[in-house]
Design a protein around this motif. Sequence first.
Motif, short mmCIF file in Angstrom:
data_model
loop_
_atom_site.label_atom_id
_atom_site.label_comp_id
_atom_site.label_asym_id
_atom_site.label_seq_id
_atom_site.Cartn_x
_atom_site.Cartn_y
_atom_site.Cartn_z
N PRO A 1 30.72 100.24 58.10
CA PRO A 1 30.93 100.15 56.23
C PRO A 1 32.10 101.06 55.57
N MET A 2 31.50 101.89 55.57
CA MET A 2 32.46 103.39 55.28
C MET A 2 34.12 102.69 55.33
N CYS A 3 34.83 101.84 56.70
CA CYS A 3 35.78 101.84 56.83
C CYS A 3 36.18 100.06 55.83
N VAL A 4 35.35 99.93 55.58
CA VAL A 4 35.24 98.62 55.16
C VAL A 4 35.41 98.39 53.50
N LEU A 5 34.70 99.67 53.46
CA LEU A 5 34.55 99.69 52.16
C LEU A 5 36.12 100.30 51.64
N ALA A 6 36.16 101.36 52.30
CA ALA A 6 37.85 102.02 52.56
C ALA A 6 39.14 100.88 52.34
N ALA A 7 38.62 100.40 52.99
CA ALA A 7 39.92 99.26 53.31
C ALA A 7 40.00 98.31 51.64
N MET A 8 38.68 98.27 51.45
CA MET A 8 38.93 97.13 49.79
C MET A 8 39.08 97.92 48.61
N LEU A 9 38.31 99.02 48.89
CA LEU A 9 39.34 99.89 47.54
C LEU A 9 40.10 101.03 47.82
N GLY A 10 40.92 100.86 49.11
CA GLY A 10 42.11 101.76 48.59
C GLY A 10 43.76 100.69 47.98
N PRO A 11 43.21 99.97 48.22
CA PRO A 11 44.50 98.81 47.66
C PRO A 11 44.46 99.68 46.36
N VAL A 12 43.75 99.30 45.33
CA VAL A 12 43.40 99.80 44.03
C VAL A 12 44.42 101.51 43.51
N ARG A 13 44.09 102.66 44.63
CA ARG A 13 45.26 103.25 44.57
C ARG A 13 46.79 103.45 44.77
#
Length: 253
Positions: free
Chosen positions: A177-189
């Motif tokens: 889940p940590m990787c999934v969350l990072a994959a979803m939110l990373g593009p915002v930056r």
Amino acid sequence: MCVKQLHSSSSVFTYSCYDGLYPGHIATTPIQKALLAVGSGVAALQNPYRHDMVAVLGETTGHPALINLRDRMRNDPEGYTVLIERPKIRLSTLDLTKLASLPDGSFGREYLRFLEDNRVTPDSRVDVKFVDNEELAYVMQRYREVHDLLHTLLGMPTNMLGEVAVKWFEAAQTGLPMCVLAAMLGPVRLNASRLQTLFTSLGLWALQNGWRARCVLSIFYERRWEQSLADLREELNIEPPPLILSALNKRKI
């Protein structure tokens, strides 16, 4: 349980106490884990560079995914050996002189080049604390230690775009889940040009390779340093990156 440890730097004995699962383990109830997950998640969202909070989030939410990864390792002869022998990737376990002597294009030499170019060290990975199973704790620890090796395998630097691409690969590969969350939110930056690069080439490549690649935790990398990077990619069913990202701008978003 108290364990006597010898610290070579000071040549003195000290004692550390833990509950018997593994050194550093902190036992928590399901409610405590939920609170830790929420708190660490909020902190990680506010500051993605809080690696300690990212680590806590991964440990408190990753139990089902860790079981799946453990089972995949058990069903792979090489992965089973990794689980039995428990190798660790640390500066103390790496022969940097040997890695530097390997030919260009070998996995070990390219890994060392990645460490040097990006000024990172394998010793920066924090130890697991909140996983309530000793074997699963090692699987989580191995995942953390393999992260920089994945950068090498995928040809990704440590800039934000490179990190997001690796997280997309890890999300598809591990299901954590940590990787999934990072994959979803990373593009915002990402800025507009890098966001376009992610969605038009790197993202799809990372997801496809993550889904179809052999379990990356099942590789005894310490015995693969002399293998060519190209051959290792082919063995793992990982395609070379569709474009080369410069490590020179790794600190830019």
